[in-house]
Design a protein around this motif. Structure first.
Motif, short mmCIF file in Angstrom:
data_model
loop_
_atom_site.label_atom_id
_atom_site.label_comp_id
_atom_site.label_asym_id
_atom_site.label_seq_id
_atom_site.Cartn_x
_atom_site.Cartn_y
_atom_site.Cartn_z
N ARG A 65 30.68 30.13 38.85
CA ARG A 65 32.02 30.37 38.32
C ARG A 65 33.06 30.27 39.43
O ARG A 65 34.16 29.74 39.22
CB ARG A 65 32.08 31.78 37.69
CG ARG A 65 33.37 32.03 36.93
CD ARG A 65 33.41 31.20 35.66
NE ARG A 65 34.68 31.31 34.96
CZ ARG A 65 35.65 30.43 35.03
NH1 ARG A 65 35.52 29.34 35.78
NH2 ARG A 65 36.77 30.59 34.33
N LEU A 66 32.71 30.74 40.62
CA LEU A 66 33.63 30.68 41.75
C LEU A 66 33.94 29.23 42.11
O LEU A 66 35.09 28.88 42.42
CB LEU A 66 33.02 31.41 42.95
CG LEU A 66 33.90 31.53 44.20
CD1 LEU A 66 35.15 32.34 43.90
CD2 LEU A 66 33.11 32.18 45.34
N LEU A 110 27.83 33.95 39.21
CA LEU A 110 29.14 34.19 39.81
C LEU A 110 29.50 33.08 40.80
O LEU A 110 30.66 32.66 40.88
CB LEU A 110 29.15 35.54 40.53
CG LEU A 110 29.16 36.78 39.62
CD1 LEU A 110 28.91 38.03 40.45
CD2 LEU A 110 30.48 36.90 38.87
N GLU A 111 28.51 32.60 41.54
CA GLU A 111 28.76 31.52 42.49
C GLU A 111 29.22 30.26 41.78
O GLU A 111 30.15 29.58 42.22
CB GLU A 111 27.50 31.23 43.29
CG GLU A 111 27.68 30.14 44.35
CD GLU A 111 26.43 29.87 45.15
OE1 GLU A 111 26.53 29.23 46.21
OE2 GLU A 111 25.34 30.29 44.70
N LYS A 117 41.13 35.47 38.45
CA LYS A 117 39.70 35.22 38.29
C LYS A 117 39.00 35.21 39.65
O LYS A 117 37.90 35.75 39.80
CB LYS A 117 39.46 33.89 37.59
CG LYS A 117 39.82 33.87 36.11
CD LYS A 117 39.61 32.48 35.54
CE LYS A 117 40.06 32.39 34.09
NZ LYS A 117 39.93 31.00 33.56
N PHE A 167 30.92 39.87 42.85
CA PHE A 167 29.87 39.39 43.75
C PHE A 167 29.54 40.47 44.78
O PHE A 167 28.37 40.73 45.07
CB PHE A 167 30.32 38.11 44.45
CG PHE A 167 29.22 37.38 45.15
CD1 PHE A 167 28.50 36.39 44.51
CD2 PHE A 167 28.90 37.67 46.48
CE1 PHE A 167 27.48 35.71 45.14
CE2 PHE A 167 27.88 37.00 47.13
CZ PHE A 167 27.17 36.02 46.45
N THR A 175 38.59 38.77 40.77
CA THR A 175 37.58 39.47 39.95
C THR A 175 36.17 39.02 40.30
O THR A 175 35.25 39.83 40.43
CB THR A 175 37.85 39.20 38.46
OG1 THR A 175 39.16 39.66 38.13
CG2 THR A 175 36.83 39.92 37.59
N ILE A 176 35.98 37.71 40.46
CA ILE A 176 34.65 37.18 40.78
C ILE A 176 34.19 37.65 42.16
O ILE A 176 33.03 38.02 42.35
CB ILE A 176 34.66 35.63 40.73
CG1 ILE A 176 34.90 35.16 39.29
CG2 ILE A 176 33.36 35.06 41.27
CD1 ILE A 176 35.18 33.67 39.18
N THR A 177 35.11 37.64 43.12
CA THR A 177 34.77 38.09 44.47
C THR A 177 34.32 39.55 44.47
O THR A 177 33.33 39.92 45.10
CB THR A 177 35.97 37.91 45.41
OG1 THR A 177 36.36 36.54 45.45
CG2 THR A 177 35.62 38.37 46.82
#
Length: 241
Positions: free
Chosen positions: A19-20, A16-17, A209, A217, A212-214
């Motif tokens: 992707r962020l 995830l990191e 995105k 996480f 969603t990622i946040t």
């Protein structure tokens, strides 16, 4: 299975990191002409096969999207947008690179340069030289450049193999790990003078995105805390026994 669960969650957070980071970079370059978005291809890794396999998330492999960006008209004779999947060739300090940013300028030496000051190349990888006093150039679909009705050069248009891996250079340039070949067929490829191609980034999609990622996480972090709490409780109970 408590410890493996922690490792699985940690692998998810690492993915995830990464992707962020790519999404944040895309958001920062939404207004960069010719910019190609970063994407990440994820795979799962089975580290402990068997009756109860443990599957970890990989950190992913970055790649540069080749999807075309939106075209906008500028009316500037030194702006060109590319029709089709070709690339402009430019000479950089790292060698020949390729870009979709067709904003040009003419140096005092007559060399046609990119907006970053790199010489723009013809199909033979030679710099294009115009007459600084020859008036605004006219650029045809096949890249032929005219000044005052006289042909003075031809823009190179290059095709990068689909399976080539691209690395970044400058604001919107890329360097492939394969040889780019000159485009010879201008039926579906070419240039449009007076237009510029924007970044191939959908702002709404990228912001979505990020959200969603946040959230993912935060959810993974909450789960890790719960697993750690269970582990501590288990240790205490075993110690009491």
């Amino acid at each position: 299975m408590v410890v493996p669960s922690l490792y699985v969650s940690l692998s998810g957070q690492m993915a995830l990191e990464r992707r962020l980071e790519t999404v944040a970079r895309n958001v920062a370059n939404m207004e960069t002409a010719g910019y190609r978005a970063d994407e990440v291809k994820f795979d799962s890794l089975v580290k402990r096969p068997g009756k109860d396999p443990v599957t970890f998330a990989s950190t992913g492999e970055n790649y540069i999207s080749r999807q075309a960006g939106a075209i906008k008209q500028t009316g500037n004779s030194l702006d060109v947008a590319i029709e089709g999947s070709g690339w402009l060739g430019i000479q950089t300090g790292n060698g020949v690179a390729y870009t979709r940013d067709g904003r040009f300028q003419i140096g005092v030496d007559g060399i046609l340069r990119s907006i970053e000051g790199n010489p723009v190349l013809d199909s033979g990888n030679a710099p294009i030289i115009l007459d600084p006093l020859g008036g605004p150039p006219e650029i045809s679909k096949d890249g032929t450049i005219y000044q005052e009705g006289r042909q003075v050069g031809v823009l190179g248009l290059f095709s990068i193999p689909e399976d080539a891996k691209l690395s970044r250079t400058g604001n919107s340039g890329v360097i492939p790990d394969a040889i780019a070949e000159p485009v010879l067929d201008f039926a579906e490829n070419g240039f449009a003078q007076g237009f510029v191609e924007g970044a191939n980034i959908n702002p709404i999609s990228e912001i979505t995105k990020l959200i969603t990622i946040t959230r993912a996480f935060e959810s993974t972090n909450s789960m890790m805390q719960s697993v750690e709490s269970i582990r501590q409780q288990t240790i205490r109970k075993l110690g009491e026994g």
